[in-house]
Design a protein around this motif. Structure first.
Motif, PDB file in Angstrom:
ATOM      1  N   THR A 161      49.114  -0.374  57.523  1.00  0.00           N
ATOM      2  CA  THR A 161      48.090  -1.417  57.903  1.00  0.00           C
ATOM      3  C   THR A 161      48.501  -2.631  57.982  1.00  0.00           C
ATOM      4  O   THR A 161      48.576  -3.508  58.990  1.00  0.00           O
ATOM      5  N   PRO A 162      48.926  -3.254  56.775  1.00  0.00           N
ATOM      6  CA  PRO A 162      49.357  -4.503  56.611  1.00  0.00           C
ATOM      7  C   PRO A 162      50.590  -4.946  57.810  1.00  0.00           C
ATOM      8  O   PRO A 162      50.416  -5.905  58.231  1.00  0.00           O
ATOM      9  N   LEU A 163      51.651  -3.878  57.825  1.00  0.00           N
ATOM     10  CA  LEU A 163      52.593  -4.260  58.928  1.00  0.00           C
ATOM     11  C   LEU A 163      52.065  -4.510  60.290  1.00  0.00           C
ATOM     12  O   LEU A 163      52.283  -5.351  61.212  1.00  0.00           O
ATOM     13  N   ALA A 164      51.085  -3.479  60.646  1.00  0.00           N
ATOM     14  CA  ALA A 164      50.518  -3.573  61.945  1.00  0.00           C
ATOM     15  C   ALA A 164      49.383  -4.916  62.193  1.00  0.00           C
ATOM     16  O   ALA A 164      49.618  -5.221  63.114  1.00  0.00           O
ATOM     17  N   LEU A 165      48.893  -5.337  61.155  1.00  0.00           N
ATOM     18  CA  LEU A 165      48.167  -6.578  61.056  1.00  0.00           C
ATOM     19  C   LEU A 165      48.914  -7.732  61.372  1.00  0.00           C
ATOM     20  O   LEU A 165      48.712  -8.571  62.224  1.00  0.00           O
ATOM     21  N   ALA A 166      50.155  -7.709  60.479  1.00  0.00           N
ATOM     22  CA  ALA A 166      51.136  -8.590  60.689  1.00  0.00           C
ATOM     23  C   ALA A 166      51.842  -8.874  62.116  1.00  0.00           C
ATOM     24  O   ALA A 166      51.834 -10.152  62.812  1.00  0.00           O
ATOM     25  N   TYR A 167      52.065  -7.831  62.746  1.00  0.00           N
ATOM     26  CA  TYR A 167      52.616  -7.666  64.101  1.00  0.00           C
ATOM     27  C   TYR A 167      51.349  -8.235  65.232  1.00  0.00           C
ATOM     28  O   TYR A 167      51.642  -8.985  66.088  1.00  0.00           O
ATOM     29  N   LYS A 168      50.164  -7.904  64.848  1.00  0.00           N
ATOM     30  CA  LYS A 168      48.936  -8.230  65.831  1.00  0.00           C
ATOM     31  C   LYS A 168      48.709  -9.831  65.583  1.00  0.00           C
ATOM     32  O   LYS A 168      48.591 -10.390  66.550  1.00  0.00           O
ATOM     33  N   ALA A 169      49.228 -10.368  64.721  1.00  0.00           N
ATOM     34  CA  ALA A 169      49.023 -11.680  64.172  1.00  0.00           C
ATOM     35  C   ALA A 169      49.981 -12.478  65.080  1.00  0.00           C
ATOM     36  O   ALA A 169      49.914 -13.491  65.857  1.00  0.00           O
ATOM     37  N   SER A 170      51.220 -11.719  65.019  1.00  0.00           N
ATOM     38  CA  SER A 170      52.345 -12.330  65.953  1.00  0.00           C
ATOM     39  C   SER A 170      52.093 -12.369  67.367  1.00  0.00           C
ATOM     40  O   SER A 170      52.338 -13.270  68.202  1.00  0.00           O
ATOM     41  N   SER A 171      51.451 -11.426  67.884  1.00  0.00           N
ATOM     42  CA  SER A 171      51.449 -11.006  69.451  1.00  0.00           C
ATOM     43  C   SER A 171      49.976 -12.061  69.586  1.00  0.00           C
ATOM     44  O   SER A 171      50.174 -12.776  70.614  1.00  0.00           O
ATOM     45  N   THR A 172      48.967 -12.280  68.852  1.00  0.00           N
ATOM     46  CA  THR A 172      48.072 -13.255  69.046  1.00  0.00           C
ATOM     47  C   THR A 172      48.487 -14.697  69.043  1.00  0.00           C
ATOM     48  O   THR A 172      48.220 -15.370  70.090  1.00  0.00           O
ATOM     49  N   LEU A 173      49.470 -14.939  68.191  1.00  0.00           N
ATOM     50  CA  LEU A 173      49.903 -16.398  68.140  1.00  0.00           C
ATOM     51  C   LEU A 173      50.682 -16.677  69.500  1.00  0.00           C
ATOM     52  O   LEU A 173      50.505 -17.645  69.931  1.00  0.00           O
ATOM     53  N   ASP A 174      51.212 -15.457  69.984  1.00  0.00           N
ATOM     54  CA  ASP A 174      52.259 -15.877  71.164  1.00  0.00           C
ATOM     55  C   ASP A 174      51.169 -15.968  72.323  1.00  0.00           C
ATOM     56  O   ASP A 174      51.585 -16.845  73.225  1.00  0.00           O
ATOM     57  N   SER A 175      50.221 -15.146  72.299  1.00  0.00           N
ATOM     58  CA  SER A 175      49.282 -15.444  73.665  1.00  0.00           C
ATOM     59  C   SER A 175      48.509 -16.766  73.640  1.00  0.00           C
ATOM     60  O   SER A 175      47.966 -16.979  74.527  1.00  0.00           O
ATOM     61  N   MET A 176      48.355 -17.194  72.439  1.00  0.00           N
ATOM     62  CA  MET A 176      47.530 -18.465  72.211  1.00  0.00           C
ATOM     63  C   MET A 176      48.428 -19.715  72.128  1.00  0.00           C
ATOM     64  O   MET A 176      47.939 -20.813  72.771  1.00  0.00           O
ATOM     65  N   VAL A 177      49.630 -19.730  71.646  1.00  0.00           N
ATOM     66  CA  VAL A 177      50.246 -20.813  71.782  1.00  0.00           C
ATOM     67  C   VAL A 177      51.933 -20.986  72.157  1.00  0.00           C
ATOM     68  O   VAL A 177      52.593 -21.810  72.194  1.00  0.00           O
ATOM     69  N   GLY A 178      52.097 -19.558  72.465  1.00  0.00           N
ATOM     70  CA  GLY A 178      53.733 -19.264  72.874  1.00  0.00           C
ATOM     71  C   GLY A 178      53.985 -19.689  74.512  1.00  0.00           C
ATOM     72  O   GLY A 178      54.520 -18.968  75.154  1.00  0.00           O
ATOM     73  N   TYR A 179      53.487 -21.002  74.595  1.00  0.00           N
ATOM     74  CA  TYR A 179      53.964 -21.565  75.947  1.00  0.00           C
ATOM     75  C   TYR A 179      54.807 -22.591  76.085  1.00  0.00           C
ATOM     76  O   TYR A 179      55.020 -23.369  75.194  1.00  0.00           O
ATOM     77  N   ARG A 180      55.511 -22.848  77.244  1.00  0.00           N
ATOM     78  CA  ARG A 180      56.529 -23.982  77.304  1.00  0.00           C
ATOM     79  C   ARG A 180      55.737 -25.176  77.694  1.00  0.00           C
ATOM     80  O   ARG A 180      56.417 -26.084  77.775  1.00  0.00           O
ATOM     81  N   GLU A 181      54.735 -25.258  78.235  1.00  0.00           N
ATOM     82  CA  GLU A 181      53.859 -26.491  78.928  1.00  0.00           C
ATOM     83  C   GLU A 181      53.293 -27.196  77.868  1.00  0.00           C
ATOM     84  O   GLU A 181      52.891 -26.312  76.621  1.00  0.00           O
ATOM     85  N   ALA A 182      52.947 -28.208  77.708  1.00  0.00           N
ATOM     86  CA  ALA A 182      52.208 -29.080  76.650  1.00  0.00           C
ATOM     87  C   ALA A 182      50.712 -28.474  76.636  1.00  0.00           C
ATOM     88  O   ALA A 182      50.157 -27.985  77.685  1.00  0.00           O
ATOM     89  N   PRO A 183      50.178 -28.646  75.291  1.00  0.00           N
ATOM     90  CA  PRO A 183      50.448 -29.255  74.249  1.00  0.00           C
ATOM     91  C   PRO A 183      51.311 -28.322  73.141  1.00  0.00           C
ATOM     92  O   PRO A 183      51.690 -28.657  72.082  1.00  0.00           O
TER      93      PRO A 183
END
Length: 323
Positions: free
Chosen positions: A177-199
């Motif tokens: 579970t901790p590893l799955a949650l860590a990956y889920k956090a990475s995926s959520t980060l990418d979907s929220m802030v992983g853009y080349r556009e500003a900001p």
């Protein structure tokens, strides 16, 4: 380690039977809330590209490691209260990392109004799941959008979390579970802030790159699994080698292309985002039109991949001498 495999099986059944009820709190909601607050703080505090890049590293470390640690301690505390409570909390948290049922429900929610010709309702529902403009999409474009979403999320929403779960099963102290949650956090980060556009250009670079690296291996394993299930692995691999490399994403292009090649359809083309046209490379050959059946078949393929990986994990576990 014995409990780990049982928890994986329970979590798989929970995701299949229940999924993510809308009125239940979900770890991703909490992750999203934390990301939103920290992002606003860092963007206000950091005013140049260097400091924003450093802040992005800090943001990624806090969320990814923090999510794994919070999950770990929640499970430990529950175990101290009662072993059965520990199993229950562990299984529920792990099930929340899989999006198999949620992906199916979302796809079928869009397909249902299309069966009665209600394009307007289908467009409105689709807008909840995709970032592209949906108000003027034709029925064929809606089908394409749904299939692309199903194919992309099959990797980062289903197979990649399962991959890290299986890895965690064989790490006694950490667990799945901790590893799955860590990956889920990475995926959520990418979907929220992983853009080349500003900001998010500089703040999100680390999170986007890290998610690409974490998803690379499970994505390729998913493509190989689909190729083997197709019965014509070299054909699937040839199409992916021809088309997927043209996609700017190192992972979603491969995932989408594998599904397109398996189904004999073509995806990609022009999409509109806030009134701006963006072209995505064409993936696969248009041997057949994309239909509701194509999407149902794609969902079924994801389930087959999931069950195959689950079966392999159980088989490996049973072969271990000191399990």
């Amino acid at each position: 380690m014995t409990n780990n495999i049982y928890i994986l099986i329970i979590a798989a059944f929970l995701d299949y039977l229940i999924g993510d009820p809308w009125d239940w709190p979900h770890p991703v909601q909490i992750m999203g809330w934390v990301i939103s607050r920290l992002t606003k703080f860092f963007l206000h505090l950091c005013q140049n590209s260097l400091t924003q890049r450093l802040a992005g590293i800090v943001l990624g470390i806090i969320l990814i490691i923090g999510s794994g640690l919070v999950g770990f301690w929640m499970i430990q505390i529950a175990r101290w209260v009662h072993p059965l409570l520990g199993i229950a909390i562990n299984s529920i948290l792990l099930a929340s990392c899989f999006a198999g049922r949620s992906l199916r429900v979302a796809a079928e929610a869009v397909l249902q109004p299309l069966t009665i010709g209600d394009l307007e309702k289908a467009r409105k529902i689709l807008s909840n799941y995709v970032g592209r403009d949906t108000q003027n999409l034709s029925q064929a474009e809606i089908y394409r959008a749904v299939l692309e979403t199903v194919a992309e999320n099959a990797t980062d929403g289903v197979m990649a979390p399962l991959f890290y779960t299986i890895v965690g099963v064989f790490i006694p102290v950490v667990g799945p579970t901790p590893l799955a949650l860590a990956y889920k956090a990475s995926s959520t980060l990418d979907s929220m802030v992983g853009y080349r556009e500003a900001p998010y250009t500089y703040l999100g670079w680390f999170c986007a790159r890290l998610e690409d690296y974490l998803t690379w291996l499970p994505c390729r394993l998913t493509v190989v699994t689909l190729a083997l299930l197709s019965g014509k692995p070299m054909h699937i691999w040839h199409i992916c080698r021809r088309d997927a490399i043209n996609d700017p994403s190192p992972n979603s292009g491969w995932s989408e292309c594998a599904y397109a090649a398996f189904l004999g359809v073509q995806i990609g083309g022009t999409n509109w985002y806030r009134g701006v046209a963006k072209y995505k490379p064409l993936l696969g050959d248009a041997l057949y039109p994309i239909t509701a059946t194509s999407i149902q078949n794609a969902l079924q393929l994801t389930r087959y991949c999931y069950l195959l990986w689950l079966g392999i994990a159980i088989a490996i576990f049973l072969m271990l001498p000191n399990r």
